[in-house]
Motif scaffolding. Structure first.
Motif, PDB file in Angstrom:
ATOM      1  N   LEU A 154       0.890  -1.187  -0.220  1.00 27.55           N
ATOM      2  CA  LEU A 154      -0.076   0.032   0.119  1.00 27.55           C
ATOM      3  C   LEU A 154       1.047   1.373  -0.003  1.00 27.55           C
ATOM      4  CD1 LEU A 154      -2.886   1.379   0.359  1.00 27.55           C
ATOM      5  CD2 LEU A 154      -2.719   1.000   2.678  1.00 27.55           C
ATOM      6  N   LEU A 155       1.659   1.495   0.843  1.00 27.19           N
ATOM      7  CA  LEU A 155       2.758   2.202   1.060  1.00 27.19           C
ATOM      8  C   LEU A 155       3.538   2.718  -0.494  1.00 27.19           C
ATOM      9  CD1 LEU A 155       4.496   1.727   4.485  1.00 27.19           C
ATOM     10  CD2 LEU A 155       2.838   3.487   3.764  1.00 27.19           C
ATOM     11  N   VAL A 156       3.873   1.835  -1.079  1.00 26.60           N
ATOM     12  CA  VAL A 156       4.465   1.881  -2.494  1.00 26.60           C
ATOM     13  C   VAL A 156       3.592   2.056  -3.432  1.00 26.60           C
ATOM     14  CG1 VAL A 156       5.902   0.489  -4.226  1.00 26.60           C
ATOM     15  CG2 VAL A 156       6.574   0.127  -1.822  1.00 26.60           C
ATOM     16  N   TYR A 157       2.540   1.548  -3.325  1.00 24.29           N
ATOM     17  CA  TYR A 157       1.489   1.827  -4.552  1.00 24.29           C
ATOM     18  C   TYR A 157       1.194   3.468  -4.405  1.00 24.29           C
ATOM     19  CZ  TYR A 157       0.597  -2.883  -5.721  1.00 24.29           C
ATOM     20  OH  TYR A 157       0.694  -4.319  -5.913  1.00 24.29           O
ATOM     21  N   ARG A 158       1.184   3.917  -3.027  1.00 22.43           N
ATOM     22  CA  ARG A 158       0.989   5.491  -3.068  1.00 22.43           C
ATOM     23  C   ARG A 158       2.163   6.226  -3.448  1.00 22.43           C
ATOM     24  NH1 ARG A 158      -3.264   6.936   0.032  1.00 22.43           N
ATOM     25  NH2 ARG A 158      -4.314   5.364   1.295  1.00 22.43           N
ATOM     26  N   GLY A 159       3.282   5.756  -3.344  1.00 24.52           N
ATOM     27  CA  GLY A 159       4.452   6.533  -3.923  1.00 24.52           C
ATOM     28  C   GLY A 159       4.473   6.223  -5.331  1.00 24.52           C
ATOM     29  N   LEU A 160       4.114   5.316  -6.095  1.00 27.17           N
ATOM     30  CA  LEU A 160       4.086   5.073  -7.700  1.00 27.17           C
ATOM     31  C   LEU A 160       3.041   5.946  -8.108  1.00 27.17           C
ATOM     32  CD1 LEU A 160       4.525   1.197  -7.689  1.00 27.17           C
ATOM     33  CD2 LEU A 160       6.381   3.099  -8.232  1.00 27.17           C
ATOM     34  N   ARG A 161       1.897   6.173  -7.375  1.00 32.36           N
ATOM     35  CA  ARG A 161       0.807   6.956  -7.795  1.00 32.36           C
ATOM     36  C   ARG A 161       1.346   8.426  -8.042  1.00 32.36           C
ATOM     37  NH1 ARG A 161      -4.906   8.850  -5.297  1.00 32.36           N
ATOM     38  NH2 ARG A 161      -6.002   9.361  -7.149  1.00 32.36           N
TER      39      ARG A 161
END
Length: 284
Positions: free
Chosen positions: A78-85
């Motif tokens: 979830l943290l990485v997906y937020r960063g990728l967005r």
């Protein structure tokens, strides 16, 4: 050799999942992306586990490792997906790739032996992370330095969760079959993300995002299974080699999405990649 092959397989499939999820996150948001990635992984992973390794024996210690791996992996994603967005794939993935170094350190603390000079290389990897984190270019047209800083924070926090999750997944894979060890993250993700979003009416999915979340879920699942088999032969080797997914994802983002990063950030990514590669060679 199994640790090397397992880590390499994980790197390839995790890179594919990272690229797919980065695009899905920009279409439906990071929470919905994670929700569908977890559902896809569970729907595909559970039947595979029942066929490949029916009737696993789970003791109290295994339950603890499975629970830790599940929560750490789901939160890290979830943290990485937020960063990728909001950030560049090459940067966020490079930061997240330090999960391997974190897992390797935990393995050493737990009694696994690292090759001479490995501690220095872990410091090199940390230096590369610092270069990436401080290399934002606030002058580029259309660039949002505040968003990039947030993406860096998400990437670092995700790496910490992933490192802990990788170590727990490795220990669970040793005690159980990797086919079963990868399921807790999908169960946890489905329970704490997918179900609440669905109940609240905020679970999104578009036609364009559908194939992306399927690829993302499949890539995360197969990559984790590959890592689990590799970790049974050597946690540290499999972990640091699997972390090369960042370099693969960065190359893919350059060709597929035409992403460009600053010279300083390219240097940081290169330092991380070289440090991880040399550490892998020493451990092998």
């Amino acid at each position: 050799m199994i640790a090397i092959l397992g880590g390499l397989g994980a790197a390839v499939f995790w890179a594919i999942a990272t690229l797919a999820s980065s695009r899905a996150g920009r279409r439906i948001g990071p929470s919905s992306t994670l929700a569908w990635v977890m559902v896809v992984g569970l729907l595909l992973g559970l039947p595979a586990a029942l066929v490949a390794s029916p009737g696993p024996v789970i003791d109290d210690r295994s339950i603890g490792w499975l629970a830790l791996a599940g929560f750490a992996n789901a939160i890290g994603l979830l943290l990485v997906y937020r960063g990728l967005r909001i950030g560049k794939v090459g940067i966020v993935a490079a930061l997240a790739s330090t999960q391997g170094a974190i897992a390797a350190v935990l393995a050493v603390v737990a009694g696994e032996t690292l090759a001479p000079g490995a501690a220095i290389l872990l410091a090199v990897v940390a230096t590369g992370v610092a270069i990436v984190a401080g290399g934002a270019d606030g002058t580029a047209a259309g660039h949002d330095p505040a968003a990039e800083r947030r993406a860096v924070i998400y990437g670092i926090a995700g790496a910490a969760c992933f490192g802990l999750g990788l170590f727990a997944l490795a220990r669970a894979s040793i005690a159980l079959s990797p086919w079963w060890a990868v399921l807790p993250a999908r169960i946890v993700g489905t329970g704490i993300v997918t179900v609440p979003l669905a109940l609240a009416g905020r679970l999104r999915l578009t036609r364009a995002a559908l194939p992306l979340v399927v690829v993302g879920g499949l890539g995360e699942l197969v990559g984790s299974i590959s890592f689990g088999f590799g970790a049974r032969d050597g946690i540290a080797v499999a972990a640091v080699l699997a972390s090369q997914f960042a370099a693969i994802a960065a190359i893919g983002a350059f060709f597929l999405f035409h992403e460009r990063v600053t010279v300083r950030q390219r240097l940081g990514v290169a330092v991380v990649a070289v440090g991880v590669a040399v550490l892998t060679a020493l451990q092998a």
